[in-house]
Design an enzyme around this catalytic site. Structure first.
Site, short mmCIF file in Angstrom:
data_model
loop_
_atom_site.label_atom_id
_atom_site.label_comp_id
_atom_site.label_asym_id
_atom_site.label_seq_id
_atom_site.Cartn_x
_atom_site.Cartn_y
_atom_site.Cartn_z
N LYS A 10 0.83 -1.22 0.00
CA LYS A 10 0.00 0.00 0.00
C LYS A 10 0.86 1.26 0.00
O LYS A 10 0.62 2.18 -0.77
CB LYS A 10 -0.89 0.07 1.25
N ARG A 85 -9.84 1.50 8.42
CA ARG A 85 -9.50 0.12 8.79
C ARG A 85 -10.60 -0.54 9.60
O ARG A 85 -10.46 -1.70 9.97
CB ARG A 85 -8.22 0.12 9.62
N ARG A 123 11.55 -5.92 4.90
CA ARG A 123 11.23 -4.50 4.71
C ARG A 123 12.15 -3.60 5.55
O ARG A 123 12.39 -3.86 6.72
CB ARG A 123 9.78 -4.25 5.10
N ARG A 156 10.93 -1.33 11.26
CA ARG A 156 9.89 -0.83 12.16
C ARG A 156 9.65 -1.83 13.28
O ARG A 156 9.66 -3.03 13.05
CB ARG A 156 8.58 -0.64 11.37
N ARG A 167 -0.99 -8.37 13.39
CA ARG A 167 -1.53 -7.36 12.47
C ARG A 167 -2.37 -8.02 11.39
O ARG A 167 -3.39 -7.48 10.97
CB ARG A 167 -0.38 -6.55 11.84
#
Ligand code: AMP
Length: 213
Positions: A10, A85, A123, A156, A167
């Site tokens: 996203k 969300r 990531r 992160r 998540r």
């Protein structure tokens, strides 16, 4: 509105669309991280939810997005990344958009959850400008350093595997029903296959779908 599970790309697509359409990119995740890094009241409250992979309360994010959409630079539209969300957030957004006379287009990035976990593990993000990298698919030229500004790349806190699983569960439980809600309330929807393709190819699929709408 870019919709999809964590790690679906996203953020990457939102930034590409921002550059293409020349409209602001509004990422609730980035806005919340900015507050946590400043250590202000909102940031301190949000941090415990974020660290555990759960959603920050609706009222907090609804207010952030509403305030942002009222800024003059959003008059020509905006790209929402990671919002709404929950169904409550979708309702709040609908009310704000109708007050502003704006309509919404939903881009749903469809990816396999198994791929998401592998993707998130690789990531990295620039600590300063937020540019995203992937060690496999999109590595920086120099390991650990941002190509754009030479700042160090970081992982992160909520990209660690146990948090990623939480998540994904949160997405499945609270966020994926939002898609049915949006489709059922008449939003235009683009379904885009997000597996096994480069960011540029996925962007092209989004562009094709937006033109066809
Ligand atoms: P993201 O960068 O979009 O993956 O968001 C990171 C984290 O910020 C999420 O796991 C949530 O804890 C929080 N967050 C971001 N956007 C929202 C939202 N729309 N509603 C509630 N929490 C959010």
């Amino acid at each position: 509105m870019i919709f999809g599970p964590p790690g679906s790309g996203k953020g990457t697509q939102a930034k590409l669309l921002r550059d293409l359409l020349k409209i602001p990119h509004i990422s609730t995740g980035d806005m919340l991280r900015e507050h946590t890094s400043h250590g202000d009241g909102l940031g301190v409250d949000a941090e415990s939810w974020m660290r555990s992979g759960r959603l920050v309360p609706d009222a907090t994010v609804d207010r952030l997005v509403e305030e942002r959409l009222l800024q003059p630079d959003c008059a020509g539209g905006a790209i929402l990344d990671g919002y709404p969300r929950t169904i409550e957030q979708a309702r709040s957004l609908k009310a704000v958009l109708s007050r502003l006379g704006m309509s919404q287009l939903v881009i749903h990035l469809k990816v396999d959850y198994t791929k998401v976990i592998v993707r998130i593990a690789g990531r990295r993000q620039c600590a300063r400008c937020g540019l995203l990298y992937n060690l496999v698919a999109n590595p920086p030229k120099e390991p650990g350093i941002c190509d754009r500004d030479g700042e160090p790349l970081v992982i992160r806190d909520d990209d660690r595997e146990s948090v990623v699983r939480e998540r994904l569960e949160t997405y499945e439980r609270q966020t994926s029903p939002v898609l049915d809600f949006l489709a059922g309330s008449g939003s235009k929807l683009c379904e885009v296959e997000g597996n096994d393709a480069s960011p540029a190819e996925i962007l092209q699929r989004i562009r094709d779908c937006m033109v066809l709408r």
